[in-house]
Design a protein around this motif. Structure first.
Motif, PDB file in Angstrom:
ATOM      1  N   HIS A 188      -1.618  -7.441  -5.547  1.00  0.00           N
ATOM      2  CA  HIS A 188      -1.311  -8.435  -6.445  1.00  0.00           C
ATOM      3  C   HIS A 188       0.012  -8.472  -7.261  1.00  0.00           C
ATOM      4  O   HIS A 188       0.472  -9.082  -7.873  1.00  0.00           O
ATOM      5  N   MET A 189       0.448  -6.797  -7.195  1.00  0.00           N
ATOM      6  CA  MET A 189       1.507  -6.340  -8.122  1.00  0.00           C
ATOM      7  C   MET A 189       2.526  -5.578  -7.451  1.00  0.00           C
ATOM      8  O   MET A 189       1.966  -4.577  -6.723  1.00  0.00           O
ATOM      9  N   LEU A 190       4.017  -5.831  -7.328  1.00  0.00           N
ATOM     10  CA  LEU A 190       4.864  -4.947  -6.836  1.00  0.00           C
ATOM     11  C   LEU A 190       6.267  -4.872  -7.576  1.00  0.00           C
ATOM     12  O   LEU A 190       6.500  -6.219  -7.882  1.00  0.00           O
ATOM     13  N   GLU A 191       6.546  -3.886  -7.941  1.00  0.00           N
ATOM     14  CA  GLU A 191       7.696  -3.783  -8.941  1.00  0.00           C
ATOM     15  C   GLU A 191       8.688  -2.414  -8.402  1.00  0.00           C
ATOM     16  O   GLU A 191       8.320  -1.475  -7.836  1.00  0.00           O
ATOM     17  N   LEU A 192      10.165  -2.685  -8.458  1.00  0.00           N
ATOM     18  CA  LEU A 192      11.036  -1.776  -8.242  1.00  0.00           C
ATOM     19  C   LEU A 192      11.632  -1.395  -9.603  1.00  0.00           C
ATOM     20  O   LEU A 192      12.020  -2.394 -10.075  1.00  0.00           O
ATOM     21  N   SER A 193      11.843  -0.235  -9.918  1.00  0.00           N
ATOM     22  CA  SER A 193      12.620  -0.023 -11.152  1.00  0.00           C
ATOM     23  C   SER A 193      12.999   1.344 -11.137  1.00  0.00           C
ATOM     24  O   SER A 193      11.999   2.434 -10.635  1.00  0.00           O
ATOM     25  N   ASP A 194      14.106   1.960 -11.626  1.00  0.00           N
ATOM     26  CA  ASP A 194      14.378   3.628 -11.763  1.00  0.00           C
ATOM     27  C   ASP A 194      13.608   4.032 -13.020  1.00  0.00           C
ATOM     28  O   ASP A 194      14.157   4.032 -13.967  1.00  0.00           O
ATOM     29  N   LEU A 195      12.557   4.425 -12.803  1.00  0.00           N
ATOM     30  CA  LEU A 195      11.636   4.969 -13.944  1.00  0.00           C
ATOM     31  C   LEU A 195      12.185   6.139 -14.567  1.00  0.00           C
ATOM     32  O   LEU A 195      11.765   6.620 -15.663  1.00  0.00           O
ATOM     33  N   ASP A 196      12.943   7.267 -13.747  1.00  0.00           N
ATOM     34  CA  ASP A 196      13.264   8.405 -14.030  1.00  0.00           C
ATOM     35  C   ASP A 196      14.686   8.655 -14.361  1.00  0.00           C
ATOM     36  O   ASP A 196      15.043   9.713 -14.766  1.00  0.00           O
ATOM     37  N   GLY A 197      15.636   7.460 -14.151  1.00  0.00           N
ATOM     38  CA  GLY A 197      16.964   7.445 -14.531  1.00  0.00           C
ATOM     39  C   GLY A 197      17.967   8.250 -13.534  1.00  0.00           C
ATOM     40  O   GLY A 197      18.578   8.617 -13.949  1.00  0.00           O
ATOM     41  N   ASP A 198      17.171   8.463 -12.307  1.00  0.00           N
ATOM     42  CA  ASP A 198      18.264   9.092 -11.490  1.00  0.00           C
ATOM     43  C   ASP A 198      18.997   8.307 -10.462  1.00  0.00           C
ATOM     44  O   ASP A 198      19.654   8.790  -9.453  1.00  0.00           O
ATOM     45  N   GLY A 199      18.948   7.187 -11.107  1.00  0.00           N
ATOM     46  CA  GLY A 199      19.995   6.307 -10.098  1.00  0.00           C
ATOM     47  C   GLY A 199      19.499   5.533  -8.848  1.00  0.00           C
ATOM     48  O   GLY A 199      20.191   4.823  -8.219  1.00  0.00           O
ATOM     49  N   ASP A 200      18.129   5.674  -8.571  1.00  0.00           N
ATOM     50  CA  ASP A 200      17.427   5.026  -7.445  1.00  0.00           C
ATOM     51  C   ASP A 200      16.252   4.334  -7.878  1.00  0.00           C
ATOM     52  O   ASP A 200      15.601   4.645  -8.752  1.00  0.00           O
ATOM     53  N   LEU A 201      15.904   3.336  -6.930  1.00  0.00           N
ATOM     54  CA  LEU A 201      14.754   2.548  -7.516  1.00  0.00           C
ATOM     55  C   LEU A 201      13.355   3.208  -7.183  1.00  0.00           C
ATOM     56  O   LEU A 201      13.070   3.417  -5.778  1.00  0.00           O
ATOM     57  N   ASP A 202      12.566   3.241  -7.886  1.00  0.00           N
ATOM     58  CA  ASP A 202      11.210   3.852  -7.612  1.00  0.00           C
ATOM     59  C   ASP A 202      10.278   2.444  -7.540  1.00  0.00           C
ATOM     60  O   ASP A 202      10.664   1.282  -7.911  1.00  0.00           O
ATOM     61  N   MET A 203       9.121   2.781  -6.952  1.00  0.00           N
ATOM     62  CA  MET A 203       8.064   1.779  -6.566  1.00  0.00           C
ATOM     63  C   MET A 203       6.726   1.817  -7.423  1.00  0.00           C
ATOM     64  O   MET A 203       6.306   2.815  -7.596  1.00  0.00           O
ATOM     65  N   LEU A 204       6.340   0.588  -7.891  1.00  0.00           N
ATOM     66  CA  LEU A 204       4.917   0.482  -8.572  1.00  0.00           C
ATOM     67  C   LEU A 204       4.308  -0.635  -7.813  1.00  0.00           C
ATOM     68  O   LEU A 204       4.748  -1.535  -7.718  1.00  0.00           O
ATOM     69  N   PHE A 205       2.907  -0.364  -7.822  1.00  0.00           N
ATOM     70  CA  PHE A 205       2.051  -1.661  -7.460  1.00  0.00           C
ATOM     71  C   PHE A 205       0.517  -1.283  -7.514  1.00  0.00           C
ATOM     72  O   PHE A 205       0.099  -0.039  -7.981  1.00  0.00           O
ATOM     73  N   ASP A 206      -0.207  -2.228  -7.672  1.00  0.00           N
ATOM     74  CA  ASP A 206      -1.599  -2.000  -7.965  1.00  0.00           C
ATOM     75  C   ASP A 206      -2.336  -1.311  -6.685  1.00  0.00           C
ATOM     76  O   ASP A 206      -2.353  -1.816  -5.633  1.00  0.00           O
ATOM     77  N   GLY A 207      -3.025  -0.214  -6.906  1.00  0.00           N
ATOM     78  CA  GLY A 207      -3.595   0.712  -5.983  1.00  0.00           C
ATOM     79  C   GLY A 207      -3.843   1.953  -6.438  1.00  0.00           C
ATOM     80  O   GLY A 207      -3.254   2.515  -7.663  1.00  0.00           O
ATOM     81  N   PHE A 208      -4.016   2.880  -5.241  1.00  0.00           N
ATOM     82  CA  PHE A 208      -3.980   4.412  -5.599  1.00  0.00           C
ATOM     83  C   PHE A 208      -4.028   5.085  -4.233  1.00  0.00           C
ATOM     84  O   PHE A 208      -4.162   4.329  -3.266  1.00  0.00           O
ATOM     85  N   VAL A 209      -3.918   6.257  -4.177  1.00  0.00           N
ATOM     86  CA  VAL A 209      -3.661   6.949  -3.201  1.00  0.00           C
ATOM     87  C   VAL A 209      -4.909   8.136  -2.898  1.00  0.00           C
ATOM     88  O   VAL A 209      -5.648   8.240  -2.149  1.00  0.00           O
ATOM     89  N   HIS A 210      -5.038   8.812  -4.212  1.00  0.00           N
ATOM     90  CA  HIS A 210      -5.851   9.785  -4.322  1.00  0.00           C
ATOM     91  C   HIS A 210      -7.108   9.390  -5.162  1.00  0.00           C
ATOM     92  O   HIS A 210      -8.182   9.439  -4.781  1.00  0.00           O
ATOM     93  N   GLU A 211      -6.867   9.130  -6.403  1.00  0.00           N
ATOM     94  CA  GLU A 211      -7.918   8.670  -7.411  1.00  0.00           C
ATOM     95  C   GLU A 211      -7.942   7.199  -7.610  1.00  0.00           C
ATOM     96  O   GLU A 211      -6.742   6.826  -8.209  1.00  0.00           O
ATOM     97  N   ARG A 212      -9.127   6.547  -7.815  1.00  0.00           N
ATOM     98  CA  ARG A 212      -9.108   5.156  -8.034  1.00  0.00           C
ATOM     99  C   ARG A 212      -8.183   4.780  -9.356  1.00  0.00           C
ATOM    100  O   ARG A 212      -8.806   5.403 -10.218  1.00  0.00           O
ATOM    101  N   SER A 213      -7.444   3.847  -9.081  1.00  0.00           N
ATOM    102  CA  SER A 213      -6.809   3.263 -10.422  1.00  0.00           C
ATOM    103  C   SER A 213      -6.291   2.206 -10.272  1.00  0.00           C
ATOM    104  O   SER A 213      -6.507   1.673  -9.144  1.00  0.00           O
ATOM    105  N   GLN A 214      -5.605   1.672 -11.337  1.00  0.00           N
ATOM    106  CA  GLN A 214      -5.130   0.145 -11.155  1.00  0.00           C
ATOM    107  C   GLN A 214      -3.703   0.210 -10.883  1.00  0.00           C
ATOM    108  O   GLN A 214      -3.096  -1.028 -10.688  1.00  0.00           O
ATOM    109  N   LEU A 215      -3.116   1.244 -10.748  1.00  0.00           N
ATOM    110  CA  LEU A 215      -1.527   1.219 -10.643  1.00  0.00           C
ATOM    111  C   LEU A 215      -1.159   2.628  -9.830  1.00  0.00           C
ATOM    112  O   LEU A 215      -1.503   3.737 -10.340  1.00  0.00           O
ATOM    113  N   CYS A 216      -0.327   2.491  -8.991  1.00  0.00           N
ATOM    114  CA  CYS A 216       0.093   3.736  -8.336  1.00  0.00           C
ATOM    115  C   CYS A 216       1.654   3.647  -8.436  1.00  0.00           C
ATOM    116  O   CYS A 216       2.382   2.443  -8.307  1.00  0.00           O
TER     117      CYS A 216
END
Length: 508
Positions: free
Chosen positions: A310-338
């Motif tokens: 349902h959700m996908l965004e690109l944003s420089d979350l840590d200010g290092d000059g490249d784009l990080d990725m956010l989406f609804d889901g999880f890898v290890h622990e069930r959550s609403q955002l990865c």
């Protein structure tokens, strides 16, 4: 100096390698809603210096949340019974009065609506457009004609009838004008975005387009990202070289994000897939790298997290000059955002599954600074409410501050934590921040201000690492939102360049 209003176009090349802060978020507030939040937008809705939040809910409710500056929101207006099944919302100044307006589309009633903001808010104007948006799925506001007023673009897809289209409504003094329909190849178009994919200075439109058959679950046949190129005057022509996506199976592409993920100066694509049969096929996130022309893309990294698509965004979350990725889901622990961090060269690595926020079945995601510190925060919406997560990443780079922007007065911009005697460049924009390409002078670092960008000036840091720039605001300057940022070019070819967080202010 006097604040200039000429734009500065950046050319592109090289790669930035400077590392920023460690990504970390903290939930600070939660707001229950009447029904499911299906989409949201973060932007300068009122007259202060903080970005606010607009939400649409499944049963036809639009809510304005004003940001109080510390991650706390205040529900200041609710508009009810305005059409069933809102699927997407976008905000922009439709009529040039410096007040942001709201546009959303409905799935169930095939209509679009807008709220033209007025002061006081209770006098805002509700406008309904009956344009037969067959199962409208997404809406984007973008200045396609280049006249300063955004047009409305709507993606539609009627799976049952086998018909999908891109509908563009002209903007005539802030209200919908002539409608142009672009038929798509297939019957399902769940995502639409605007980006200057061919880098000719005007926004183009990109849409996921798939041929699917719906039964107990959805089966995917052909699929692509259709590219509609803009001639600069608002006329769109579909590219003959779409981005072909893998076909076959129950995993269906549902979300699309555009950004320069490898810092090479052109815009790349990220596509999010959802498994409609649940556990029958692995979900996936696919990266497609731009070969440099905006016409040809090569498949890059493929990730296999668990996601609801349902959700996908690109944003420089840590200010290092490249784009990080956010989406609804999880890898290890069930959550609403990865969250995945950009590890360089367009490859992502998992960093965190966001802990439970109280949101069930999250469907709406916004990533923008809401507390005024310049770092991108997260606003998450879903079935049970709205949550705000502030960016607590420990900023390691230089910081920017400024005095008030007042017409006819002089404002001082100040950067701290620079190296003594190094050149600090101050830039600004009156355009809402969106994903851009890397800047060649800064070694490919992705800045946060949007074109057209104004170079305010350069100042050298003193022995304490402080750089100052005095800018005179013309008495006739527009009363408008302005975004400012400072950048420092470091290293051979700028590959170690750094930036400050991007601050939102307002000329008064």
């Amino acid at each position: 100096m006097v604040w200039p209003f000429a734009s500065l176009q950046f050319a592109i090349s090289f790669i930035s390698s400077w590392a920023g802060a460690q990504i970390d978020f903290e939930q600070v507030s939660y707001y229950p809603t009447v029904s499911e939040v299906t989409d949201l937008h973060i932007g300068p809705m009122n007259q202060d210096r903080f970005a606010d939040v607009v939400t649409v809910e499944r049963i036809g409710i639009v809510t304005y949340f004003a940001s109080l500056g510390d991650g706390i929101l205040s529900r200041i207006a609710t508009f009810e019974t305005i059409g069933d099944g809102p699927t997407a919302v976008d905000c922009a100044d439709l009529d040039g009065d410096t007040l942001w307006d709201v546009v959303w589309v409905n799935d169930w009633t095939w209509n679009a609506y807008s709220i033209h903001q007025r002061i006081p808010l209770s006098e805002s104007e509700l406008v309904k457009y009956t344009s037969d948006f067959f199962q409208a799925t997404d809406v984007v506001l973008a200045d396609l004609a280049g006249d300063g007023l955004p047009e409305m673009a709507v993606a539609t897809g009627n799976v049952a009838s086998g018909y999908a289209s891109l509908v563009v409504l002209a903007n005539i003094d802030g209200y919908p004008g002539e409608r142009v329909i672009h038929d798509m190849k297939y019957n399902y178009s769940p995502a639409l975005t605007a980006a200057d994919i061919d880098q000719d200075g005007d926004p183009d439109l990109l849409a996921i387009c798939s041929r699917v058959i719906e039964g107990w679950y959805v089966y995917l046949y052909e699929s692509e990202v259709s590219v509609f190129l803009n001639d600069g005057a608002g006329t769109l022509e579909e590219s003959e070289t779409p981005v072909l996506l893998p076909e076959g199976g129950n995993a269906v592409p549902t979300r699309l994000a555009v950004g320069d993920v490898d810092n090479d100066g052109d815009l790349d694509l990220v596509v999010l897939y959802r498994d409609t049969a649940r556990n029958n096929e692995p979900e996936r996130v696919m990266v497609f790298m731009n070969t440099g022309t905006g016409q040809h893309f090569e498949q890059g990294q493929v990730l296999h997290p668990t996601t609801w698509g349902h959700m996908l965004e690109l944003s420089d979350l840590d200010g290092d000059g490249d784009l990080d990725m956010l989406f609804d889901g999880f890898v290890h622990e069930r959550s609403q955002l990865c969250i995945y961090e950009n590890a360089g060269a367009g490859r992502f690595q998992w960093v965190m599954d966001v802990p439970d926020t109280g949101i069930r079945q999250s469907r709406a995601l916004g990533v923008r600074d809401v507390n005024g510190d310049g770092l991108p925060d997260i606003v998450l919406g879903g079935e049970s409410g709205l949550a705000v997560l502030l960016n607590r990443s420990r900023w390691l780079g230089p910081s920017l501050s400024h005095t008030a922007f007042v017409r006819g007065a002089t404002s001082e911009l100040r950067v701290e934590s620079a190296e003594p005697d190094e050149a600090v460049y101050f830039v600004s924009s009156m355009t809402e921040p969106r994903i851009l390409s890397g800047v060649s002078l800064l070694g490919g670092l992705v800045a946060d201000v949007s074109e057209p960008v104004t170079l305010l000036g350069m100042s050298r840091a003193d022995d304490q690492g402080i750089a100052r720039l005095a800018v005179h605001i013309p008495a006739k300057a527009p009363t408008a939102v302005v975004y400012t940022q400072a950048c420092i070019r470091r290293g051979l070819n700028g590959q170690d360049s750094v930036k400050t967080p991007c601050l939102m202010g307002r000329i008064k």
